[in-house]
Design an enzyme around this catalytic site. Structure first.
Site, mmCIF file in Angstrom:
data_model
loop_
_atom_site.group_PDB
_atom_site.id
_atom_site.type_symbol
_atom_site.label_atom_id
_atom_site.label_comp_id
_atom_site.label_asym_id
_atom_site.label_seq_id
_atom_site.Cartn_x
_atom_site.Cartn_y
_atom_site.Cartn_z
ATOM 1 N N ASN A 10 24.726 40.904 35.348
ATOM 2 C CA ASN A 10 25.876 41.315 36.142
ATOM 3 C C ASN A 10 26.328 42.682 35.629
ATOM 4 O OD1 ASN A 10 28.365 41.706 37.294
ATOM 5 N ND2 ASN A 10 29.210 39.709 36.706
ATOM 6 N N HIS A 178 33.978 38.581 45.665
ATOM 7 C CA HIS A 178 34.091 37.335 44.883
ATOM 8 C C HIS A 178 33.479 36.147 45.626
ATOM 9 C CE1 HIS A 178 37.996 39.075 42.932
ATOM 10 N NE2 HIS A 178 36.968 39.307 42.124
ATOM 11 N N GLU A 384 30.110 31.907 38.134
ATOM 12 C CA GLU A 384 29.264 32.722 39.010
ATOM 13 C C GLU A 384 27.845 32.801 38.469
ATOM 14 O OE1 GLU A 384 32.631 35.323 38.564
ATOM 15 O OE2 GLU A 384 32.232 36.141 40.563
#
Ligand code: ADP
Length: 399
Positions: A10, A178, A384
């Site tokens: 990420n 998101h 996530e």
């Protein structure tokens, strides 16, 4: 079949979060964060086998240096052999992607094309992809987009009331972000509350440094508070959320701001930080509020009021509500903010169970409304990385 691991990457504008996860059960073999990249004090922190480490990175280390350092670590610890895929969080997928994708040249070109809409994030994501491709040329690379979950929004929710040509010719519309988190926590909430998968109405509030709210009907996003960029919507740590667009004229024509000054102010100097003149960090704001600090109190009040208004607005697309989910660093930890938001919305008939609200912190999930409340509010820690890991493992099987 041998154990299957996924490397999850990420890349933020100046950071790289990473994890090596077991694709079967989500176990984290390695997790870490390289931060302050492109600065003189970049560091990499990681946790492996239960022990924590921290090292300085070379002067001005960029994402590629951070990934090379990570790859060296993976090789040193003999983690590479079970890695079956690399999963990348990609912030903006524009209208190209409604789900995760194995990265091909066409996918890369579309991410590049969308970089115009996310100039801070997509270029960092692309650097991460290129560095991972170079390090693991034989592995499938998978992109998981923050925007993909919101591609189900109806046109009346995603279009701005602007000249239509801006949408047709330049893709100016609301995209939302998101998505991985809203998708994950809403699915977990539906499971936890045994709501029928094809008939439920959930609002999710992802409250981290960035904050967004999402309306989810029967598992799909029907509206969300962030827009073309992550600046729209509710109040955040340093972002203003919704403002009168006429402010731009005032600041530029009357006060001599440049377009860049306005952007910096709205993105980096507003929100909790701007109002409190103290901090963007919710913990600092809450401590000051408990000490009676006037502007910290105001910052919390505005944050909670605007959030409650946004949640109430989503009763329109949902025509009702079964559950409200809090997640993200603030949503998972701040019993103060949760109680204030639910109090603004007490007309919905729910009551906060103070003990349960206090208990649902620091990684503990749980319902925070009383058993007799007609609508349930609950806390679900987001994950996530786990979503990215699962999507990458699933798509890697199909390559
Ligand atoms: P990011 O969006 O960068 O992933 P996080 O989801 O980690 O951020 O959320 C960061 C926010 O969570 C910060 O404002 C931080 O102050 C807040 N936070 C973390 N722990 C607590 C806590 N115990 N109480 C209140 N706020 C908290």
């Amino acid at each position: 079949m041998s154990v299957q691991h996924v490397l999850v990457l990420n890349c933020g504008s100046s950071s790289l979060k990473f994890a090596v996860m077991n694709a079967e059960n989500g176990e984290e073999l390695l997790t870490g964060l390289a931060e302050r990249l492109l600065n003189d004090d970049a560091t990499i922190k990681y946790k492996i086998d239960g022990s924590k480490h921290q090292n300085a990175l070379p002067y001005n280390a960029d994402h590629k240096v951070a990934i090379d350092t990570l790859v060296a670590l993976i090789n040193e610890r003999a983690l590479a052999e079970n890695i079956i895929a690399v999963g990348h969080r990609v912030v903006h997928g524009g209208e190209h992607f409604t789900g995760s994708q194995v990265i091909t040249n066409e996918v890369l070109a579309a991410i590049e094309q969308t970089a115009q809409l996310a100039p801070l994030h997509n270029p960092a994501n692309l650097t991460g992809i290129e560095a991972a491709q170079a390090a693991f040329p034989a592995l499938p690379q998978v992109a998981v987009f923050d925007t993909a979950f919101h591609q189900t929004m109806p046109k009346h929710a995603y279009l701005y009331a602007l000249p239509y040509s801006l949408y047709k010719e330049h893709g100016v519309r609301r995209y939302g972000f998101h998505g991985t988190s809203h998708n994950f926590v809403s699915a977990e909430a539906a499971k936890a509350l045994a709501l029928p998968t094809d008939e439920h109405r959930i609002i999710t509030a992802h409250l981290g440094n960035g904050c967004s709210v999402c309306a989810i009907k029967n598992g799909v996003s029907v509206d969300t508070s962030m827009g073309l960029t992550p600046l729209e919507g509710v109040v955040m740590g340093t972002r203003s959320g919704d403002i009168d667009p006429g402010l731009f004229d005032f600041l530029t024509a009357q006060l001599g701001y440049s377009a860049e000054d306005v952007s910096t102010m709205l993105n980096k100097q507003s929100g909790l930080l701007g109002i409190s003149e103290l901090s963007n960090d919710c913990r600092t704001i809450e401590e000051a509020y408990l000490d009676g600090h006037e502007q910290a109190t105001l910052a919390l009040d505005i944050f909670c009021y605007r959030l409650a208004k946004q949640i109430a607005a989503y009763l329109v697309p949902l025509s009702g509500l079964d559950a409200l989910v809090f997640t993200g660093g603030i949503g998972e930890n701040s019993d103060i903010i949760r109680a204030k938001v639910l109090a603004h919305l007490s007309f919905l008939g729910w009551q906060v169970d103070a003990q349960k609200n206090t208990d649902a912190r620091f990684g503990n999930a749980g319902i925070i409304t009383t058993d007799s409340s007609p609508i349930t509010a609950l806390v679900i820690p987001t994950n996530e990385e786990w979503m990215i890991c699962q999507d990458a493992a699933r798509l890697a099987q199909e390559v």
